[in-house]
Design a protein around this motif. Structure first.
Motif, PDB file in Angstrom:
ATOM      1  N   UNK A   1       0.801  -1.107   0.084  1.00 42.36           N
ATOM      2  CA  UNK A   1       0.129  -0.159   0.053  1.00 42.36           C
ATOM      3  C   UNK A   1       0.798   1.251   0.003  1.00 42.36           C
ATOM      4  N   UNK A   2       1.871   1.338   0.627  1.00 44.03           N
ATOM      5  CA  UNK A   2       2.803   2.333   0.838  1.00 44.03           C
ATOM      6  C   UNK A   2       3.441   2.867  -0.542  1.00 44.03           C
ATOM      7  N   UNK A   3       3.991   1.658  -1.393  1.00 43.59           N
ATOM      8  CA  UNK A   3       4.435   2.113  -2.582  1.00 43.59           C
ATOM      9  C   UNK A   3       3.391   2.586  -3.579  1.00 43.59           C
ATOM     10  N   UNK A   4       2.166   1.868  -3.689  1.00 41.53           N
ATOM     11  CA  UNK A   4       1.124   2.294  -4.826  1.00 41.53           C
ATOM     12  C   UNK A   4       0.855   3.504  -4.150  1.00 41.53           C
ATOM     13  N   UNK A   5       0.461   3.938  -2.782  1.00 41.65           N
ATOM     14  CA  UNK A   5      -0.309   5.399  -2.565  1.00 41.65           C
ATOM     15  C   UNK A   5       0.911   6.293  -3.063  1.00 41.65           C
TER      16      UNK A   5
ATOM     17  N   UNK B   1       0.792  -7.632  -3.185  1.00 41.91           N
ATOM     18  CA  UNK B   1       0.173  -7.273  -4.267  1.00 41.91           C
ATOM     19  C   UNK B   1      -1.407  -6.914  -3.727  1.00 41.91           C
ATOM     20  N   UNK B   2      -1.938  -7.641  -2.622  1.00 42.32           N
ATOM     21  CA  UNK B   2      -2.917  -7.024  -2.309  1.00 42.32           C
ATOM     22  C   UNK B   2      -3.348  -5.651  -1.502  1.00 42.32           C
ATOM     23  N   UNK B   3      -2.078  -5.381  -1.008  1.00 45.00           N
ATOM     24  CA  UNK B   3      -1.856  -3.957  -0.489  1.00 45.00           C
ATOM     25  C   UNK B   3      -1.980  -2.910  -1.404  1.00 45.00           C
ATOM     26  N   UNK B   4      -1.061  -3.244  -2.582  1.00 40.55           N
ATOM     27  CA  UNK B   4      -1.137  -2.130  -3.684  1.00 40.55           C
ATOM     28  C   UNK B   4      -2.464  -2.143  -4.362  1.00 40.55           C
ATOM     29  N   UNK B   5      -3.158  -3.055  -4.608  1.00 44.75           N
ATOM     30  CA  UNK B   5      -4.387  -3.274  -5.013  1.00 44.75           C
ATOM     31  C   UNK B   5      -5.439  -2.579  -4.049  1.00 44.75           C
ATOM     32  N   UNK B   6      -5.406  -2.632  -3.058  1.00 45.15           N
ATOM     33  CA  UNK B   6      -6.191  -1.954  -2.059  1.00 45.15           C
ATOM     34  C   UNK B   6      -5.932  -0.239  -2.171  1.00 45.15           C
TER      35      UNK B   6
ATOM     36  N   UNK C   1      -4.987   1.379  -5.068  1.00 47.64           N
ATOM     37  CA  UNK C   1      -5.371   1.592  -6.438  1.00 47.64           C
ATOM     38  C   UNK C   1      -6.871   1.362  -6.958  1.00 47.64           C
ATOM     39  N   UNK C   2      -7.394   0.163  -6.387  1.00 46.56           N
ATOM     40  CA  UNK C   2      -8.649  -0.180  -6.793  1.00 46.56           C
ATOM     41  C   UNK C   2      -9.901   0.722  -6.997  1.00 46.56           C
ATOM     42  N   UNK C   3     -10.049   1.595  -5.901  1.00 47.54           N
ATOM     43  CA  UNK C   3     -10.877   2.543  -5.795  1.00 47.54           C
ATOM     44  C   UNK C   3     -10.346   4.103  -6.066  1.00 47.54           C
ATOM     45  N   UNK C   4      -9.251   4.108  -6.648  1.00 46.56           N
ATOM     46  CA  UNK C   4      -8.571   5.433  -6.844  1.00 46.56           C
ATOM     47  C   UNK C   4      -9.033   6.305  -8.167  1.00 46.56           C
ATOM     48  N   UNK C   5      -9.685   5.616  -8.982  1.00 47.45           N
ATOM     49  CA  UNK C   5      -9.688   6.178 -10.366  1.00 47.45           C
ATOM     50  C   UNK C   5      -8.837   5.894 -11.459  1.00 47.45           C
ATOM     51  N   UNK C   6      -7.861   5.402 -10.917  1.00 47.66           N
ATOM     52  CA  UNK C   6      -6.668   4.833 -11.713  1.00 47.66           C
ATOM     53  C   UNK C   6      -6.963   3.552 -12.199  1.00 47.66           C
ATOM     54  N   UNK C   7      -6.325   2.943 -13.465  1.00 48.78           N
ATOM     55  CA  UNK C   7      -6.600   1.873 -14.082  1.00 48.78           C
ATOM     56  C   UNK C   7      -5.203   0.980 -13.926  1.00 48.78           C
ATOM     57  N   UNK C   8      -5.315  -0.201 -13.607  1.00 50.96           N
ATOM     58  CA  UNK C   8      -4.252  -1.220 -13.596  1.00 50.96           C
ATOM     59  C   UNK C   8      -4.321  -1.642 -15.027  1.00 50.96           C
ATOM     60  N   UNK C   9      -3.837  -1.229 -15.915  1.00 51.25           N
ATOM     61  CA  UNK C   9      -4.001  -1.585 -17.359  1.00 51.25           C
ATOM     62  C   UNK C   9      -3.049  -2.500 -17.792  1.00 51.25           C
ATOM     63  N   UNK C  10      -2.093  -2.943 -17.097  1.00 54.75           N
ATOM     64  CA  UNK C  10      -1.406  -4.279 -17.375  1.00 54.75           C
ATOM     65  C   UNK C  10      -0.594  -4.680 -16.069  1.00 54.75           C
ATOM     66  N   UNK C  11      -0.743  -5.716 -15.925  1.00 53.31           N
ATOM     67  CA  UNK C  11      -0.184  -6.582 -14.533  1.00 53.31           C
ATOM     68  C   UNK C  11       0.537  -7.696 -14.463  1.00 53.31           C
ATOM     69  N   UNK C  12       1.661  -7.983 -13.959  1.00 57.98           N
ATOM     70  CA  UNK C  12       2.407  -9.063 -14.197  1.00 57.98           C
ATOM     71  C   UNK C  12       2.954  -9.774 -12.794  1.00 57.98           C
ATOM     72  N   UNK C  13       2.983 -10.818 -12.868  1.00 56.75           N
ATOM     73  CA  UNK C  13       3.873 -11.684 -11.646  1.00 56.75           C
ATOM     74  C   UNK C  13       5.227 -11.888 -12.159  1.00 56.75           C
ATOM     75  N   UNK C  14       6.294 -11.402 -11.487  1.00 59.66           N
ATOM     76  CA  UNK C  14       7.545 -11.604 -11.773  1.00 59.66           C
ATOM     77  C   UNK C  14       8.381 -12.641 -11.275  1.00 59.66           C
ATOM     78  N   UNK C  15       8.614 -13.596 -12.022  1.00 59.75           N
ATOM     79  CA  UNK C  15       9.516 -14.738 -11.451  1.00 59.75           C
ATOM     80  C   UNK C  15      10.752 -14.326 -11.038  1.00 59.75           C
ATOM     81  N   UNK C  16      11.047 -14.763  -9.837  1.00 60.53           N
ATOM     82  CA  UNK C  16      12.358 -14.538  -9.118  1.00 60.53           C
ATOM     83  C   UNK C  16      12.718 -12.815  -8.678  1.00 60.53           C
TER      84      UNK C  16
END
Length: 370
Positions: A154-158, A190-195, A197-212
């Motif tokens: 949440x800290x990084x996304x906010x 990931x859940x904290x970051x979504x928490x 952005x998900x109601x912020x008005x901004x869109x997660x336009x592309x999302x990836x889980x990054x191996x390693x």
């Protein structure tokens, strides 16, 4: 908020090392009375870290843990292992430590599911187990010390969203680079970051889980995002750590993206802070790793001497999927150029000389650092 966070960290570092409470069990290991006696007099604590690609483990976690263990338990012997990202190797290292007579395993798991086998082996030998930095799933460890991963994300996304709003944007496209799913910290982060952005008005336009948590993998994924969205339609990028942020920046530069959209990271590594000074990285989330290592060492000392971590070593619990584990959870702090000097330099975490090498002299002068 940052000032309060630093003050809290400072207070914790000065906290008493006294322990109280006992679980009434022996920490003896090995076979035979002489092995048991030696284990009680000079208990072995094994520190098993997951990899050496991320700078913090060798540079910060290991030396801090080693120093604090010597202080908290002068008779304890430390055995150190690094799995170099190999879950199978980590299990072999745990078995080696137990064969040597380790009475406490402190495990930062490469694979949070696979590490349960090491816990089972420890149980058969009567050894205690601590989850360090990441949860070991469904294993019922004795104690955990880690960062609050939900708060961390949440800290990084906010911080990213606040920057976009400060720049006058109320909506736009954000690319998310999440961590490796085999890491128990990746999902809650990931859940904290979504928490955020998900109601912020901004869109997660592309999302990836990054191996390693790999910079190279993040760079490839960012190239995919640029192809999918178009360079001009990316307003910001959230990355789960500094290495991934470096890969993101490389992809944006390779695509000729100007101006650079705000990019966030995590770990406040030296190269990331240099990227921040140069204007390529907007934010990196600071983890007080030294505090985590000190608490971990003090808790290991308690376990090695037949006690339960208590008092200022406890502030919550961690759900390992099967039960609630007694734990200490640490909070993270967003670092940008606005508070970088206060959080990182004034605290002694980094020096101006470390940051302002020849390649960054001009940027440092512009930023008022030299």
């Amino acid at each position: 908020m940052a000032v309060v966070g630093v003050a809290a960290v400072g207070a914790l570092l000065l906290a008493s090392c006294g322990q109280s409470g006992s679980d009434g069990t022996d920490d003896a290991s090995g076979s035979g009375s002489s092995a048991v006696g030696n284990a009680k007099k000079n208990p072995i604590v094994a520190l098993l870290l997951p990899e050496n690609a991320t700078a913090r483990y060798e540079a910060r976690d290991k030396p801090t843990f080693e120093k604090e263990l010597a202080k908290s338990c002068p008779t304890c012997q430390l055995r150190y292992y690094n799995a170099a990202g190999d879950a199978g190797k980590q299990l072999s290292q745990a078995e080696s430590a137990l064969t040597e007579g380790a009475s406490v395993l402190v495990i930062d798991p490469v694979d949070s599911n696979a590490a349960g086998a090491a816990v089972a082996s420890a149980r058969r030998q009567g050894a205690k187990v601590m989850s360090y930095d990441r949860v070991i799933y469904n294993a019922g460890v004795d104690y955990a010390v880690k960062f609050d991963n939900v708060q961390q994300g949440a800290v990084g996304m906010q911080s990213l969203l606040d920057k976009l709003k400060k720049d006058g944007k109320t909506s736009g496209n954000v690319v998310m680079m999440n961590g490796d799913p085999v890491d128990s910290g990746a999902k809650p982060e990931k859940e904290g970051a979504h928490g955020a952005i998900d109601s912020s008005g901004f869109t997660v336009a592309a999302e990836y889980d990054t191996k390693g948590w790999s910079a190279a993998n993040a760079q490839n994924q960012m190239q995919q995002a640029i192809t999918k969205l178009g360079a001009s339609d990316i307003d910001g990028v959230y990355a789960g750590n500094d290495g991934m942020a470096t890969g993101v920046i490389a992809a944006l530069k390779s695509a000729g993206v100007k101006p650079m959209p705000p990019v966030t990271g995590l770990d406040t590594q030296l190269d990331a802070i240099q990227n921040m000074v140069a204007g390529d990285l907007y934010e990196s989330t600071y983890l007080p790793v030294e505090t985590e290592a000190q608490i971990g060492a003090r808790a290991a000392a308690a376990l090695a001497t037949g006690k339960k971590p208590s008092g200022d070593l406890l502030n919550g619990t961690v759900d390992d999927g099967a039960q609630k584990v007694p734990a200490y959870l640490l909070e993270s702090i967003a670092v940008t150029m606005e508070n970088m000097k206060e959080i990182l330099i004034d605290s002694g975490y980094l020096t101006v000389d470390q940051i302002c090498t020849a390649d960054y002299k001009k940027a440092c002068v512009k930023a008022g650092l030299s």
